[in-house]
Design a protein around this motif. Structure first.
Motif, PDB file in Angstrom:
ATOM      1  N   ARG A 184       4.525  52.932   6.869  1.00 37.11           N
ATOM      2  CA  ARG A 184       5.295  52.475   8.020  1.00 37.11           C
ATOM      3  C   ARG A 184       6.561  52.090   7.625  1.00 37.11           C
ATOM      4  N   ILE A 185       7.503  52.652   8.054  1.00 47.37           N
ATOM      5  CA  ILE A 185       8.806  52.339   7.809  1.00 47.37           C
ATOM      6  C   ILE A 185       9.673  51.789   9.047  1.00 47.37           C
ATOM      7  N   GLY A 186      10.285  50.693   8.707  1.00 47.12           N
ATOM      8  CA  GLY A 186      11.242  50.013   9.872  1.00 47.12           C
ATOM      9  C   GLY A 186      12.878  50.212   9.390  1.00 47.12           C
ATOM     10  N   ILE A 187      13.352  50.254  10.114  1.00 44.85           N
ATOM     11  CA  ILE A 187      14.802  50.600  10.040  1.00 44.85           C
ATOM     12  C   ILE A 187      15.842  49.723  10.932  1.00 44.85           C
ATOM     13  N   LEU A 188      16.773  49.203  10.641  1.00 45.07           N
ATOM     14  CA  LEU A 188      17.624  48.321  11.395  1.00 45.07           C
ATOM     15  C   LEU A 188      19.176  48.966  11.055  1.00 45.07           C
ATOM     16  N   ILE A 189      19.346  49.506  12.129  1.00 42.53           N
ATOM     17  CA  ILE A 189      20.765  49.901  12.368  1.00 42.53           C
ATOM     18  C   ILE A 189      21.538  49.257  13.278  1.00 42.53           C
ATOM     19  N   PRO A 190      22.370  48.230  12.680  1.00 40.92           N
ATOM     20  CA  PRO A 190      22.881  47.388  13.649  1.00 40.92           C
ATOM     21  C   PRO A 190      24.031  47.779  14.497  1.00 40.92           C
ATOM     22  N   GLN A 234      21.228  57.692   1.172  1.00 42.97           N
ATOM     23  CA  GLN A 234      20.551  56.438   0.766  1.00 42.97           C
ATOM     24  C   GLN A 234      19.334  56.246   1.466  1.00 42.97           C
ATOM     25  N   VAL A 235      19.300  56.449   3.020  1.00 44.83           N
ATOM     26  CA  VAL A 235      18.266  56.158   3.729  1.00 44.83           C
ATOM     27  C   VAL A 235      17.180  57.148   3.250  1.00 44.83           C
ATOM     28  N   ARG A 236      17.490  58.280   3.149  1.00 40.31           N
ATOM     29  CA  ARG A 236      16.445  59.401   2.802  1.00 40.31           C
ATOM     30  C   ARG A 236      15.864  58.846   1.129  1.00 40.31           C
ATOM     31  N   TYR A 237      16.761  58.354   0.414  1.00 37.12           N
ATOM     32  CA  TYR A 237      16.327  58.117  -0.809  1.00 37.12           C
ATOM     33  C   TYR A 237      15.424  56.809  -0.782  1.00 37.12           C
ATOM     34  N   ALA A 238      15.689  55.902  -0.104  1.00 39.11           N
ATOM     35  CA  ALA A 238      14.746  54.637   0.193  1.00 39.11           C
ATOM     36  C   ALA A 238      13.245  55.140   0.591  1.00 39.11           C
ATOM     37  N   LEU A 239      13.406  55.895   1.568  1.00 38.95           N
ATOM     38  CA  LEU A 239      12.028  56.435   2.309  1.00 38.95           C
ATOM     39  C   LEU A 239      11.326  57.380   1.302  1.00 38.95           C
ATOM     40  N   ASP A 240      12.030  58.344   0.667  1.00 35.82           N
ATOM     41  CA  ASP A 240      11.229  59.110  -0.473  1.00 35.82           C
ATOM     42  C   ASP A 240      10.648  58.372  -1.400  1.00 35.82           C
ATOM     43  N   GLN A 288      12.364  62.231   8.458  1.00 41.14           N
ATOM     44  CA  GLN A 288      11.284  62.512   9.314  1.00 41.14           C
ATOM     45  C   GLN A 288      10.862  64.041   9.497  1.00 41.14           C
ATOM     46  N   LYS A 289      12.017  64.819   9.518  1.00 42.43           N
ATOM     47  CA  LYS A 289      11.477  66.142   9.370  1.00 42.43           C
ATOM     48  C   LYS A 289      10.797  66.672   8.314  1.00 42.43           C
ATOM     49  N   GLN A 290      11.304  65.833   6.960  1.00 41.41           N
ATOM     50  CA  GLN A 290      10.757  66.243   5.830  1.00 41.41           C
ATOM     51  C   GLN A 290       9.181  65.728   5.574  1.00 41.41           C
ATOM     52  N   HIS A 291       9.015  64.431   6.146  1.00 37.48           N
ATOM     53  CA  HIS A 291       7.603  63.942   5.852  1.00 37.48           C
ATOM     54  C   HIS A 291       6.782  64.160   7.162  1.00 37.48           C
ATOM     55  N   GLY A 292       7.157  64.139   8.156  1.00 39.92           N
ATOM     56  CA  GLY A 292       6.301  64.357   9.195  1.00 39.92           C
ATOM     57  C   GLY A 292       5.183  63.262   9.733  1.00 39.92           C
ATOM     58  N   ASP A 293       4.003  63.877   9.765  1.00 45.59           N
ATOM     59  CA  ASP A 293       3.174  62.497  10.254  1.00 45.59           C
ATOM     60  C   ASP A 293       2.839  61.641   8.891  1.00 45.59           C
ATOM     61  N   ALA A 294       3.137  62.071   7.906  1.00 50.65           N
ATOM     62  CA  ALA A 294       3.082  61.286   6.605  1.00 50.65           C
ATOM     63  C   ALA A 294       3.869  59.760   6.842  1.00 50.65           C
ATOM     64  N   ILE A 295       4.628  59.557   7.726  1.00 53.62           N
ATOM     65  CA  ILE A 295       5.505  58.387   7.951  1.00 53.62           C
ATOM     66  C   ILE A 295       5.604  58.160   9.521  1.00 53.62           C
ATOM     67  N   GLN A 332      10.693  41.170  12.910  1.00 58.05           N
ATOM     68  CA  GLN A 332      10.060  41.876  13.716  1.00 58.05           C
ATOM     69  C   GLN A 332       9.490  43.060  13.226  1.00 58.05           C
ATOM     70  N   LEU A 333      10.549  43.842  12.311  1.00 56.47           N
ATOM     71  CA  LEU A 333      10.277  45.049  11.391  1.00 56.47           C
ATOM     72  C   LEU A 333       9.389  44.664  10.361  1.00 56.47           C
ATOM     73  N   ALA A 334       9.631  43.510   9.846  1.00 53.82           N
ATOM     74  CA  ALA A 334       8.880  43.181   8.360  1.00 53.82           C
ATOM     75  C   ALA A 334       7.437  42.775   8.644  1.00 53.82           C
ATOM     76  N   SER A 335       7.159  42.373  10.169  1.00 53.87           N
ATOM     77  CA  SER A 335       5.948  42.339  10.410  1.00 53.87           C
ATOM     78  C   SER A 335       4.863  43.194  10.602  1.00 53.87           C
ATOM     79  N   LYS A 336       5.645  44.531  10.753  1.00 52.80           N
ATOM     80  CA  LYS A 336       4.860  45.730  11.125  1.00 52.80           C
ATOM     81  C   LYS A 336       4.903  46.935  10.036  1.00 52.80           C
ATOM     82  N   ASN A 337       5.777  46.733   8.898  1.00 54.10           N
ATOM     83  CA  ASN A 337       5.908  47.915   8.352  1.00 54.10           C
ATOM     84  C   ASN A 337       5.783  47.509   6.761  1.00 54.10           C
ATOM     85  N   GLY A 338       5.811  48.451   5.798  1.00 48.13           N
ATOM     86  CA  GLY A 338       5.562  48.224   4.531  1.00 48.13           C
ATOM     87  C   GLY A 338       7.044  48.188   3.833  1.00 48.13           C
ATOM     88  N   LEU A 339       7.819  49.081   4.524  1.00 48.22           N
ATOM     89  CA  LEU A 339       9.410  49.244   3.996  1.00 48.22           C
ATOM     90  C   LEU A 339      10.312  48.958   5.146  1.00 48.22           C
TER      91      LEU A 339
END
Length: 316
Positions: A24-30, A255-261, A50-57, A76-83
């Protein structure tokens, strides 16, 4: 009936219980994910992941919020996600504050700076000042009037340092070049960005660089009205718009991809990590659209000198 079925004496879990839960990934794009700048680059990196990882995320995104609402959005994001990923240095103060309340959640800041630290926070430095120096050199090569300009949004240290290095890079090519530097105090203010650019154009500037989000629209309006040109940021879109004569790559999406990977792969680590030229062209590069061999050779030499430490640039 229970949730288990029995066959030949063995308990068989239903298929949905066997499958691994998605990360579970939360992302804030202000800002706006369609700003043709930093935020859009971050969003493009998310789409690629998302294309790379598909249903794994499983991704939850919050976009385009006021600065005052940043802590609430991160909570809100931290309460529901691991990253949780904060896209932009303007998220840093709020991330460190919220991270203390959610010690089991990992946080990555795209555009994070050295200085602060926490056991569950990673700061990825895009090294904007580094590539801004190269962009300044490109601007000086492209300028026909011997004058260039830079417009930044908020006066964060990284944004100011990038402006200073843009000027230094321009002077490395033409010591007599005129350089105009301005800050609007807001990455998204279109009117102020246009006003600042028109002021620079009135003093002769014909090539402009920026660190803006939606404020870029104002810079574009000014450049189009006065037939000047822009060095874009974050991704290579050469050939898509005649206003743009070059692009600096600052790897926000990378860097977004790096963090998620790293999170999905189990290798995510807290702490400050510099990216920039040392991480390769996806992380940092400078492209002049239709560059001559001489221009390309000069830019390559400047990048090599930065990597070798022969050219010292400010942090940010």
């Amino acid at each position: 009936m229970g949730s288990l079925s029995v066959a030949l004496g063995f308990a068989v879990l239903p298929q949905r219980a066997v499958a691994a839960d998605p990360a579970r990934i939360g992302i804030l794009i202000p800002g706006s994910k369609s700003d043709k700048g930093w935020m859009e680059s971050g969003y493009d990196g998310l789409v690629a992941a998302q294309k790379q990882h598909g249903d794994a995320i499983k991704v939850q995104m919050i976009e385009n919020i006021n600065y005052a609402d940043m802590e609430q959005a991160l909570t809100q994001l931290a309460s529901k996600n691991g990253l949780v990923i904060g896209v932009g240095g303007q998220t840093q103060a709020a991330v460190y504050k919220i991270a203390k309340r959610f010690p089991k959640v990992k946080f990555s800041i795209v555009g994070g700076n050295a200085g602060e630290s926490a056991p569950n926070v990673a700061g990825y430095d895009v090294k904007q000042a580094e590539i801004a120096y190269v962009a300044g050199a490109a601007a000086a090569m492209l300028s026909k009037t011997g004058a260039v300009s830079y417009v930044g949004g908020m006066e964060l240290p990284s944004i100011v340092n990038a402006g200073k290095e843009f000027g230094m890079g321009a002077k490395s090519i033409n010591p007599n070049i005129k350089f105009f530097e301005n800050y609007t105090g807001d990455f998204d203010n279109v009117a102020k960005a246009k006003e600042a650019t028109l002021a620079a154009i009135a003093q002769g500037a014909d090539v402009h660089y920026h660190i803006l989000n939606l404020g870029l629209r104002g810079l574009e309006q000014a450049a189009k009205e006065k037939s000047t040109h822009i060095i874009g940021s974050y991704a290579n879109y050469c050939g898509s718009d005649p206003l743009y004569v070059a692009y600096s790559i600052t790897g926000v999406g990378y860097q977004v991809r790096y963090a998620l990977d790293q999170f999905v792969g189990g290798s995510w680590a807290a702490g400050y990590k510099p990216f920039g030229l040392a991480m390769g062209p996806e992380a940092s590069d400078m492209i002049i659209c239709g560059a001559t061999p001489e221009m390309k050779a000069k830019l390559d030499a400047i990048k090599a000198d930065i990597l070798a430490g022969k050219i010292k640039v400010l942090e940010g």
